[in-house]
Scaffold this motif. Structure first.
Motif, PDB file in Angstrom:
ATOM      1  N   TYR A   5       0.851  -1.123   0.022  1.00  9.02           N
ATOM      2  CA  TYR A   5      -0.152   0.183  -0.002  1.00  9.02           C
ATOM      3  C   TYR A   5       0.843   1.161   0.072  1.00  9.02           C
ATOM      4  CZ  TYR A   5      -4.680  -2.479   0.535  1.00  9.02           C
ATOM      5  OH  TYR A   5      -5.730  -2.949   0.235  1.00  9.02           O
ATOM      6  N   SER A   6       2.005   1.167   0.583  1.00  4.56           N
ATOM      7  CA  SER A   6       2.978   2.310   0.518  1.00  4.56           C
ATOM      8  C   SER A   6       3.350   2.614  -0.781  1.00  4.56           C
ATOM      9  CB  SER A   6       3.963   2.059   1.595  1.00  4.56           C
ATOM     10  OG  SER A   6       5.215   3.062   1.255  1.00  4.56           O
ATOM     11  N   THR A   7       3.683   1.377  -1.681  1.00  4.40           N
ATOM     12  CA  THR A   7       3.832   1.717  -3.028  1.00  4.40           C
ATOM     13  C   THR A   7       2.867   2.408  -3.797  1.00  4.40           C
ATOM     14  OG1 THR A   7       5.325  -0.435  -2.883  1.00  4.40           O
ATOM     15  CG2 THR A   7       4.535   0.676  -5.101  1.00  4.40           C
ATOM     16  N   ILE A   8       1.538   2.078  -3.632  1.00  2.00           N
ATOM     17  CA  ILE A   8       0.529   2.766  -4.216  1.00  2.00           C
ATOM     18  C   ILE A   8       0.788   4.300  -3.812  1.00  2.00           C
ATOM     19  CG2 ILE A   8      -2.063   3.034  -3.985  1.00  2.00           C
ATOM     20  CD1 ILE A   8      -2.211   0.190  -3.611  1.00  2.00           C
ATOM     21  N   SER A   9       0.867   4.674  -2.634  1.00  2.00           N
ATOM     22  CA  SER A   9       0.918   5.982  -2.326  1.00  2.00           C
ATOM     23  C   SER A   9       2.191   6.704  -3.096  1.00  2.00           C
ATOM     24  CB  SER A   9       1.286   6.093  -0.688  1.00  2.00           C
ATOM     25  OG  SER A   9       1.300   7.438  -0.292  1.00  2.00           O
ATOM     26  N   HIS A  10       3.387   6.184  -3.119  1.00  3.87           N
ATOM     27  CA  HIS A  10       4.568   6.736  -3.813  1.00  3.87           C
ATOM     28  C   HIS A  10       4.338   6.744  -5.062  1.00  3.87           C
ATOM     29  CE1 HIS A  10       7.007   7.451  -0.396  1.00  3.87           C
ATOM     30  NE2 HIS A  10       6.209   6.719   0.039  1.00  3.87           N
ATOM     31  N   GLY A  39       3.877  14.728  -9.527  1.00  2.23           N
ATOM     32  CA  GLY A  39       5.359  15.531 -10.188  1.00  2.23           C
ATOM     33  C   GLY A  39       4.744  15.778 -11.571  1.00  2.23           C
ATOM     34  N   PHE A  40       4.684  14.613 -12.408  1.00  2.00           N
ATOM     35  CA  PHE A  40       4.532  14.596 -13.801  1.00  2.00           C
ATOM     36  C   PHE A  40       3.498  15.515 -14.368  1.00  2.00           C
ATOM     37  CE2 PHE A  40       2.563  12.451 -17.412  1.00  2.00           C
ATOM     38  CZ  PHE A  40       3.332  12.853 -18.444  1.00  2.00           C
ATOM     39  N   THR A  41       2.331  15.553 -13.424  1.00  2.00           N
ATOM     40  CA  THR A  41       1.117  16.200 -14.149  1.00  2.00           C
ATOM     41  C   THR A  41       1.267  17.809 -13.797  1.00  2.00           C
ATOM     42  OG1 THR A  41       0.164  15.759 -11.707  1.00  2.00           O
ATOM     43  CG2 THR A  41      -0.552  14.480 -13.809  1.00  2.00           C
ATOM     44  N   ALA A  42       2.271  18.264 -12.840  1.00  2.00           N
ATOM     45  CA  ALA A  42       2.671  19.458 -12.971  1.00  2.00           C
ATOM     46  C   ALA A  42       3.151  20.126 -13.888  1.00  2.00           C
ATOM     47  CB  ALA A  42       3.525  19.810 -11.602  1.00  2.00           C
ATOM     48  N   LEU A  43       3.600  19.259 -14.994  1.00  2.00           N
ATOM     49  CA  LEU A  43       4.170  19.886 -16.081  1.00  2.00           C
ATOM     50  C   LEU A  43       4.995  21.103 -16.090  1.00  2.00           C
ATOM     51  CD1 LEU A  43       0.862  19.714 -18.384  1.00  2.00           C
ATOM     52  CD2 LEU A  43       2.734  18.004 -18.299  1.00  2.00           C
ATOM     53  N   THR A  44       5.915  20.904 -15.107  1.00  2.00           N
ATOM     54  CA  THR A  44       6.921  21.903 -14.722  1.00  2.00           C
ATOM     55  C   THR A  44       8.248  21.212 -14.904  1.00  2.00           C
ATOM     56  OG1 THR A  44       6.896  21.691 -12.535  1.00  2.00           O
ATOM     57  CG2 THR A  44       5.668  23.375 -13.522  1.00  2.00           C
ATOM     58  N   PRO A  45       9.472  21.681 -15.243  1.00  2.00           N
ATOM     59  CA  PRO A  45      10.755  21.084 -15.036  1.00  2.00           C
ATOM     60  C   PRO A  45      11.179  20.473 -13.979  1.00  2.00           C
ATOM     61  CG  PRO A  45      10.873  23.188 -16.303  1.00  2.00           C
ATOM     62  CD  PRO A  45       9.715  23.008 -15.786  1.00  2.00           C
ATOM     63  N   GLU A  46      10.713  21.104 -12.572  1.00  2.00           N
ATOM     64  CA  GLU A  46      10.963  20.801 -11.460  1.00  2.00           C
ATOM     65  C   GLU A  46      10.058  19.537 -11.106  1.00  2.00           C
ATOM     66  OE1 GLU A  46      12.468  24.757 -11.817  1.00  2.00           O
ATOM     67  OE2 GLU A  46      10.393  23.739 -12.155  1.00  2.00           O
ATOM     68  N   GLY A  47       8.756  19.351 -11.501  1.00  2.00           N
ATOM     69  CA  GLY A  47       7.888  18.534 -11.295  1.00  2.00           C
ATOM     70  C   GLY A  47       8.396  17.155 -11.854  1.00  2.00           C
ATOM     71  N   VAL A  48       8.583  17.471 -13.475  1.00  2.00           N
ATOM     72  CA  VAL A  48       9.092  16.193 -14.234  1.00  2.00           C
ATOM     73  C   VAL A  48      10.408  15.472 -13.684  1.00  2.00           C
ATOM     74  CG1 VAL A  48       9.767  15.348 -16.524  1.00  2.00           C
ATOM     75  CG2 VAL A  48       7.738  16.914 -16.203  1.00  2.00           C
ATOM     76  N   ALA A  49      11.315  16.476 -13.258  1.00  4.37           N
ATOM     77  CA  ALA A  49      12.573  16.180 -12.718  1.00  4.37           C
ATOM     78  C   ALA A  49      12.433  15.449 -11.470  1.00  4.37           C
ATOM     79  CB  ALA A  49      13.657  17.146 -12.278  1.00  4.37           C
ATOM     80  N   GLY A  50      11.613  15.849 -10.391  1.00  5.69           N
ATOM     81  CA  GLY A  50      11.199  15.182  -9.199  1.00  5.69           C
ATOM     82  C   GLY A  50      10.692  13.691  -9.397  1.00  5.69           C
ATOM     83  N   SER A  51       9.737  13.661 -10.356  1.00  5.20           N
ATOM     84  CA  SER A  51       9.154  12.392 -10.559  1.00  5.20           C
ATOM     85  C   SER A  51      10.238  11.308 -11.065  1.00  5.20           C
ATOM     86  CB  SER A  51       8.115  12.555 -11.796  1.00  5.20           C
ATOM     87  OG  SER A  51       6.903  13.380 -11.453  1.00  5.20           O
ATOM     88  N   MET A  52      11.185  11.635 -11.970  1.00  4.52           N
ATOM     89  CA  MET A  52      12.098  10.755 -12.327  1.00  4.52           C
ATOM     90  C   MET A  52      13.113  10.432 -11.225  1.00  4.52           C
ATOM     91  SD  MET A  52      11.264  10.424 -15.348  1.00  4.52           S
ATOM     92  CE  MET A  52      12.498   9.656 -16.144  1.00  4.52           C
ATOM     93  N   TYR A  53      13.435  11.308 -10.166  1.00  4.42           N
ATOM     94  CA  TYR A  53      14.134  11.275  -9.298  1.00  4.42           C
ATOM     95  C   TYR A  53      13.463  10.362  -8.088  1.00  4.42           C
ATOM     96  CZ  TYR A  53      18.740  11.994  -6.918  1.00  4.42           C
ATOM     97  OH  TYR A  53      19.965  12.003  -6.380  1.00  4.42           O
ATOM     98  N   HIS A  54      12.291  10.279  -8.055  1.00  4.69           N
ATOM     99  CA  HIS A  54      11.318   9.656  -6.884  1.00  4.69           C
ATOM    100  C   HIS A  54      11.461   8.161  -7.620  1.00  4.69           C
ATOM    101  CE1 HIS A  54       9.327   9.691  -3.448  1.00  4.69           C
ATOM    102  NE2 HIS A  54       8.211   8.903  -3.933  1.00  4.69           N
ATOM    103  N   MET A  55      11.288   8.125  -8.783  1.00  9.94           N
ATOM    104  CA  MET A  55      11.443   6.672  -9.424  1.00  9.94           C
ATOM    105  C   MET A  55      12.661   6.031  -8.842  1.00  9.94           C
ATOM    106  SD  MET A  55      10.036   6.905 -13.190  1.00  9.94           S
ATOM    107  CE  MET A  55       8.699   8.070 -13.765  1.00  9.94           C
ATOM    108  N   LEU A  56      13.781   6.569  -8.838  1.00  9.53           N
ATOM    109  CA  LEU A  56      14.972   6.176  -8.492  1.00  9.53           C
ATOM    110  C   LEU A  56      14.944   5.883  -7.041  1.00  9.53           C
ATOM    111  CD1 LEU A  56      18.012   5.368  -8.826  1.00  9.53           C
ATOM    112  CD2 LEU A  56      18.682   7.918  -8.430  1.00  9.53           C
ATOM    113  N   ASP A  57      14.817   6.663  -6.088  1.00 12.33           N
ATOM    114  CA  ASP A  57      14.379   6.715  -4.822  1.00 12.33           C
ATOM    115  C   ASP A  57      13.634   5.485  -4.419  1.00 12.33           C
ATOM    116  OD1 ASP A  57      14.567   7.334  -1.662  1.00 12.33           O
ATOM    117  OD2 ASP A  57      12.324   7.815  -2.353  1.00 12.33           O
ATOM    118  N   HIS A  58      12.461   5.489  -4.995  1.00 12.53           N
ATOM    119  CA  HIS A  58      11.436   4.452  -4.586  1.00 12.53           C
ATOM    120  C   HIS A  58      11.972   3.251  -5.036  1.00 12.53           C
ATOM    121  CE1 HIS A  58       7.768   2.831  -3.822  1.00 12.53           C
ATOM    122  NE2 HIS A  58       7.424   2.483  -5.166  1.00 12.53           N
TER     123      HIS A  58
END
Length: 335
Positions: free
Chosen positions: A155-160, A167-186
């Protein structure tokens, strides 16, 4: 973009070729011969028929397959069924069936949709954002309520995954970059925690969270690796989770999405609740008499090395935060 199936057509060809579908618990098993037929029918017939019909109506359609240029990449899926918390899970292998990763969805959207498709993208962002926010809250709350460690992690995975799409739906460079980095962290943190759960099951046969009280006395290496990975799941410095979540928050602020910033912060609080609960049980509670050995008897070294590499990775990528700056530059190019 038209995404199509072709189940009836596939079944017709399978019948003519004498290939009988196999089902386990009501789910189709896709073996190599069946997959060959699927690719032949979907790419060679159904796709071309749809393109031809659109073009006859005055459209300008082109057919694409997910295999073209590696457009869609998937990981092999395994289905885990558990009808009762106390019963061992049943793992079903559906054959050549995969799960499309979040990265594939991001890649498709930013590659297929061009600058002339802003209206299409804008029309779906709100729906995806609401679904992602619901995933963050639902996954976090359910993780707190669950008593089985592996179910809690799921269930924690669903949350993350919700974090990634916020991040992706923010459609900002920081949002997309944060999504990509969160994939790595997760990937690092959650893989480590899952493997730690496997160590507890392997050594003691314990699955329930309340059975982990006092676990550090016998399994200190597993417990400390779990704690370090959980630190990143929460998003505390200097972990990779802190870097990714901070970048996600900045990305949503830049997009003027204050409500989703609040959702991200609430999700972090929920993560702190279910992670610190386990850490508290492990290090600050005493288990029932005889539940744990008073001497160190941890998991085998072959199991400890991978979990410590993963947990150390969450710290290393937390300290190499400058990588995010390069991801932001790449995201500016894509957007």
């Amino acid at each position: 973009v038209v995404v199509h199936g072709g189940g009836p057509q596939i079944n017709q060809v399978l019948d003519r070729m004498g290939i009988r579908p196999k089902f386990v618990r009501g789910m189709r098993m896709t073996d190599a011969p069946t997959m060959d037929v699927v690719e032949m029918v979907l790419g060679g017939k159904v796709n071309k028929d749809i393109v031809a019909q659109i073009n006859r109506q005055g459209g300008r359609a082109a057919g694409l397959s997910g295999k073209d240029g590696g457009l869609i990449q998937a990981r092999k899926m395994k289905i885990v069924l558990q009808e009762d918390d106390n019963a061992p899970p049943e793992i079903i292998d559906p054959g050549l069936v995969g799960e499309v990763a979040a990265f594939a969805i991001v890649r498709i959207t930013l590659s297929v949709f061009t600058t002339g498709a802003e209206g299409i993208i804008a029309g779906t962002v709100d729906v995806l954002s609401i679904a992602a926010a619901a995933a963050v809250l639902f996954g976090g709350i359910m993780a707190i309520l669950k008593k089985d460690l592996k179910v809690m992690i799921a269930y924690s995975t669903i949350s993350h995954i919700g974090y990634i799409f916020l991040g992706f739906t923010a459609l900002t460079p920081e949002g997309v970059a944060g999504s990509m980095y969160h994939m790595l962290d997760h990937g690092l943190a959650k893989a480590c925690i899952f493997l730690c759960a496997g160590c507890f099951i392997y050594v003691k046969g314990y699955r329930r969270i309340d059975e982990l009280k006092g676990a550090w006395q016998q399994m200190p290496f597993t417990c400390f690796a779990f704690a370090l990975a959980a630190w990143s799941v929460i998003g505390l410095p200097p972990s990779a989770g802190f870097v990714s979540k901070w970048t996600l928050i900045v990305g949503n602020i830049e997009a003027g999405r204050e409500l989703y910033v609040v959702i991200l912060l609430v999700g972090a609080i929920l993560a702190a609740v279910y992670c610190f609960r386990i850490i508290y049980y492990m290090f600050f509670q005493s288990g029932e008499e005889g539940a744990w050995e008073s001497r160190v008897q941890d998991a085998p070294r072959s199991m400890l090395i991978p979990i410590w590499l993963l947990s150390a990775g969450t710290l290393v990528f937390g300290l190499t935060w400058f990588i995010v700056e390069r991801l932001i530059d790449a995201a500016k190019f894509l957007l």
